[in-house]
Design a protein around this motif. Sequence first.
Motif, PDB file in Angstrom:
ATOM      1  N   CYS A  23       0.858  -1.186   0.000  1.00  0.00           N
ATOM      2  CA  CYS A  23       0.000   0.000   0.000  1.00  0.00           C
ATOM      3  C   CYS A  23       0.896   1.239   0.000  1.00  0.00           C
ATOM      4  O   CYS A  23       1.794   1.357   0.838  1.00  0.00           O
ATOM      5  CB  CYS A  23      -0.894  -0.021   1.240  1.00  0.00           C
ATOM      6  N   LEU A  30       0.540  -6.080   0.185  1.00  0.00           N
ATOM      7  CA  LEU A  30      -0.730  -6.384  -0.464  1.00  0.00           C
ATOM      8  C   LEU A  30      -0.687  -7.662  -1.283  1.00  0.00           C
ATOM      9  O   LEU A  30      -1.634  -8.440  -1.282  1.00  0.00           O
ATOM     10  CB  LEU A  30      -1.163  -5.222  -1.373  1.00  0.00           C
ATOM     11  N   VAL A  57      -6.155  -7.142   3.162  1.00  0.00           N
ATOM     12  CA  VAL A  57      -7.204  -6.455   2.418  1.00  0.00           C
ATOM     13  C   VAL A  57      -8.558  -6.874   2.970  1.00  0.00           C
ATOM     14  O   VAL A  57      -8.820  -8.059   3.177  1.00  0.00           O
ATOM     15  CB  VAL A  57      -7.097  -6.791   0.909  1.00  0.00           C
ATOM     16  N   CYS A  79      -7.432  -1.427   2.188  1.00  0.00           N
ATOM     17  CA  CYS A  79      -6.291  -1.794   3.017  1.00  0.00           C
ATOM     18  C   CYS A  79      -6.768  -1.936   4.456  1.00  0.00           C
ATOM     19  O   CYS A  79      -7.401  -1.024   5.006  1.00  0.00           O
ATOM     20  CB  CYS A  79      -5.203  -0.724   2.921  1.00  0.00           C
TER      21      CYS A  79
END
Length: 119
Positions: A23, A30, A57, A79
């Motif tokens: 992120c 991620l 996520v 996020c």
Amino acid sequence: MVKMTKSKTFQAYLPSCHRTYSCIHCRAHLANHDELISKSFQGSQGRAYLFNSVVNVGCGPAEERVLLTGLHAVADIYCENCKTTLGWKYEHAFESSQKYKEGKFIIELTHMIKDNGWE
């Protein structure tokens, strides 16, 4: 008296020996580069990548949207660390040619940064 405290959300860390995407806002991992399916997608804010799986996520409720490739049921993803909306998850594709996207994730480039070994 027992004091209750909210526990911190667990954050997954991908192996540092692999190229990863993080992120851009908080640097939470991620996705691993090995999970990248395609770089040829378009998000609402520009180019986007399609991933097989992601970490850190969260997923919102699914809703039907007409995208460039037709009608899909998608859920916004964000996020887990900083709560920034990153893209979406394909829950269902209504056209048979788009079924390969089901269960996959779109993350817009504007929200990602490359980490670990991209030299």
